[in-house]
Design an enzyme around this catalytic site. Structure first.
Site, PDB file in Angstrom:
ATOM      1  N   GLU A 124      43.324  -8.551 -62.116  1.00  0.00           N
ATOM      2  CA  GLU A 124      42.860  -7.784 -60.951  1.00  0.00           C
ATOM      3  C   GLU A 124      43.796  -6.635 -60.563  1.00  0.00           C
ATOM      4  O   GLU A 124      44.405  -6.661 -59.481  1.00  0.00           O
ATOM      5  CB  GLU A 124      42.640  -8.718 -59.759  1.00  0.00           C
ATOM      6  CG  GLU A 124      41.638  -9.818 -60.020  1.00  0.00           C
ATOM      7  CD  GLU A 124      41.301 -10.640 -58.768  1.00  0.00           C
ATOM      8  OE1 GLU A 124      41.912 -10.416 -57.705  1.00  0.00           O
ATOM      9  OE2 GLU A 124      40.412 -11.496 -58.860  1.00  0.00           O
ATOM     10  N   GLU A 147      37.468 -16.117 -63.204  1.00  0.00           N
ATOM     11  CA  GLU A 147      37.632 -16.755 -61.886  1.00  0.00           C
ATOM     12  C   GLU A 147      36.312 -16.715 -61.147  1.00  0.00           C
ATOM     13  O   GLU A 147      35.614 -15.696 -61.145  1.00  0.00           O
ATOM     14  CB  GLU A 147      38.653 -16.009 -60.997  1.00  0.00           C
ATOM     15  CG  GLU A 147      40.093 -16.251 -61.332  1.00  0.00           C
ATOM     16  CD  GLU A 147      41.051 -15.517 -60.393  1.00  0.00           C
ATOM     17  OE1 GLU A 147      40.709 -15.324 -59.204  1.00  0.00           O
ATOM     18  OE2 GLU A 147      42.124 -15.142 -60.871  1.00  0.00           O
TER      19      GLU A 147
HETATM   20  C1  FCB Z   1      41.599 -13.714 -56.627  1.00  0.00           C
HETATM   21  C2  FCB Z   1      42.979 -13.956 -57.193  1.00  0.00           C
HETATM   22  C3  FCB Z   1      43.379 -15.415 -57.240  1.00  0.00           C
HETATM   23  C4  FCB Z   1      42.896 -16.178 -56.017  1.00  0.00           C
HETATM   24  C5  FCB Z   1      41.446 -15.904 -55.732  1.00  0.00           C
HETATM   25  C6  FCB Z   1      40.888 -16.657 -54.567  1.00  0.00           C
HETATM   26  O1  FCB Z   1      41.513 -12.411 -56.159  1.00  0.00           O
HETATM   27  O2  FCB Z   1      43.058 -13.462 -58.514  1.00  0.00           O
HETATM   28  O3  FCB Z   1      44.768 -15.465 -57.409  1.00  0.00           O
HETATM   29  O4  FCB Z   1      43.706 -15.926 -54.953  1.00  0.00           O
HETATM   30  O5  FCB Z   1      41.250 -14.527 -55.548  1.00  0.00           O
END
Ligand code: FCB
Length: 473
Positions: free
Chosen positions: A180, A379
């Protein structure tokens, strides 16, 4: 303990259709170094920007810090055993730069050793190691030299990549350069809500370019040391919709947000150029002047896959109104953009809308606009309060419903032709949720931070069943 014994799926959605994922679909869970490790001074580790940020009054909810957190550094054996019991096919973790090259300086064998042993433990448990080089833990010493706003940081990142790749390149299945970069640049240097807490839009734009340059330089280290592994970057992508699809101002607001959030990173990596409209939006912050000859060729080194992190979408308007927040410093250059909040939509404990169809939309958008690159969801997850019941159970039915709906949305994207090959739940363990400290719990495994007892939640058992079946049924 078997986590795959009961059929919780049927109980959750009795009316819902059974779905099967393609053979070989990869099931995983994700964490990040600073969020779970603790032991922030062990074995030669020095400070990262997050250690320093945690000390700033008011920067982190409750003033919580990364120490001892979920204490994973010392409980790694127990945690890998939990992963094995869940049946994970892969584990996505990140490597802490200040362990491997303290202060961004010379290599530290003791720091490398922790990850070396982690990788061996995972392989012994039959779990594919997916390593991320940068999940926001810049050595604080490098921030003092300007951090990511300084171009030199990209080259130091490549040296760090070289150190870790030369040790683990033979065993790690998949390497991700950055997690990110939008958060690392825009939240860290633009709105100041993340470390290092700077509110300088020009520095945020410079950080974005230098992070991408670091990505490209690290790709070279991956290809040289780990020719058989998969190489990628992970982006957090937000599907962005107009509040009124017939309003030209709202459609223009979508263009700006999609540009600054998604295309600013997707285009240089996958097309070898910054989008002209975004360069124009960022003209006053000098994106064009930062780019040197050869940078974009480095940044667009071919990838094996793209990691997509998805949590929610945005709805935007170009007209100021009571139910919409103006775009802040996270989107420098986004003039006349307002984020609409619909109070009727369900939300997680983080206040994020639950919007599974946004996942299908986002995957389809990438598939259409950047064809040919295999996708993995690196994620996706939700925070909920997660009360521990008498007897130690955490009956997180809300998280089970979140997972169920998002896996169905991912499956729908595959049905529509998206080359989606895997899914990583965020997160394996409850952990340090950045500026929210330990107040938000994303884990499928509950962590009691006082006793360090790990308790698989109902969602962990549900997910284990999905993994076991390669589907929901
Ligand atoms: C993302 C991050 C991760 C976590 C999630 C909830 O942006 O990459 O580390 O905090 O959000």
């Amino acid at each position: 303990m078997s986590l795959q014994s009961d059929n919780l799926g049927a109980e959750t959605k009795p009316e819902a259709e059974t779905i099967a994922f393609p053979p070989g679909f990869l099931w995983g869970a994700a964490t990040a170094a600073f969020q779970i490790e603790g032991s922030t001074t062990a074995d030669g580790r020095t400070e990262s920007i997050w250690d320093a940020f945690c000390r700033k009054p008011g920067a982190v909810v409750n003033g919580d810090t990364g120490e001892p957190g979920a204490d994973h550094y010392r409980r790694v054996g127990e945690d890998v055993e939990l992963m094995r019991e869940l049946g994970l096919g892969a584990y996505r973790f990140s490597i802490a730069w200040p362990r491997v090259r303290p202060d961004g300086g010379a290599p530290n064998a003791r720091g490398v050793d922790f990850y070396d042993k982690l990788v061996d433990r995972l392989l012994a448990a039959g779990i594919a190691p997916w390593a991320t080089l940068y999940h926001w833990g810049l050595p604080q010493a490098l921030e003092e030299d300007g951090g990511w706003a300084n171009r030199d940081t990209a080259y130091l990142f490549a040296e760090y990549a070289e150190t870790i790749l030369s040790k683990l390149g033979d065993r790690v299945t998949s390497w991700t350069t950055l997690n990110e970069p939008w958060c690392a640049s825009m939240l860290g240097y633009g709105n100041g809500g993340h470390a290092p807490g700077r509110t300088e839009p020009a520095a945020a734009v410079a950080a974005a370019h230098h992070l991408l340059l670091g990505h490209g330089l690290a790709m070279d280290a991956i290809r040289r040391h780990a020719p058989g592994s998969l190489a990628s970057i992970t982006l957090n992508l937000f599907p962005t919709a107009p509040s009124d699809p017939d309003s030209a101002a709202d459609i223009e607001a979508v263009r700006k947000v999609d540009g600054l959030q998604n295309r600013l990173f997707l285009d240089p990596v996958l097309r070898g150029s910054y989008p002209a409209d975004v360069v124009a939006d960022l003209a006053e912050f000098g994106l064009d002047e930062l780019v040197q000859d050869g940078d974009l060729a480095i940044i667009s080194a071919p990838l094996d896959l793209l990691g997509v992190n998805y949590y929610r979408g945005y709805q935007v308007t170009g007209t100021a109104r009571d139910d919409a927040e103006p775009a802040g410093l996270d989107w420098p250059g986004a003039r006349d953009v307002y984020f609409v909040t619909d109070p009727a939509l369900p939300r997680t404990d983080s206040g994020w809308v639950v919007q599974p169809d946004g996942l299908t939309d986002m995957l389809l958008q990438v598939h259409r606009e950047y064809p040919g690159i295999p996708l993995y969801i690196t994620e996706n997850g939700a925070s909920y309060p997660d009360d521990v019941q008498d007897g130690g159970e955490v009956n997180d039915q809300d998280r089970v419903a979140f997972l169920d709906s998002h896996l169905r949305a991912a499956h729908a994207a595959i049905g529509a032709g998206v080359d989606l090959r895997g899914y990583f739940y965020w997160s394996l363990l409850d952990n340090f949720e950045w500026a929210e400290g330990y107040a938000k719990r994303f884990g499928i495994v509950h962590v009691d931070y006082r006793t360090q007892v790990r308790t698989p939640k109902r969602s962990a058992r549900w997910y284990a069943e999905v993994i076991n079946r390669n589907g929901i049924g």
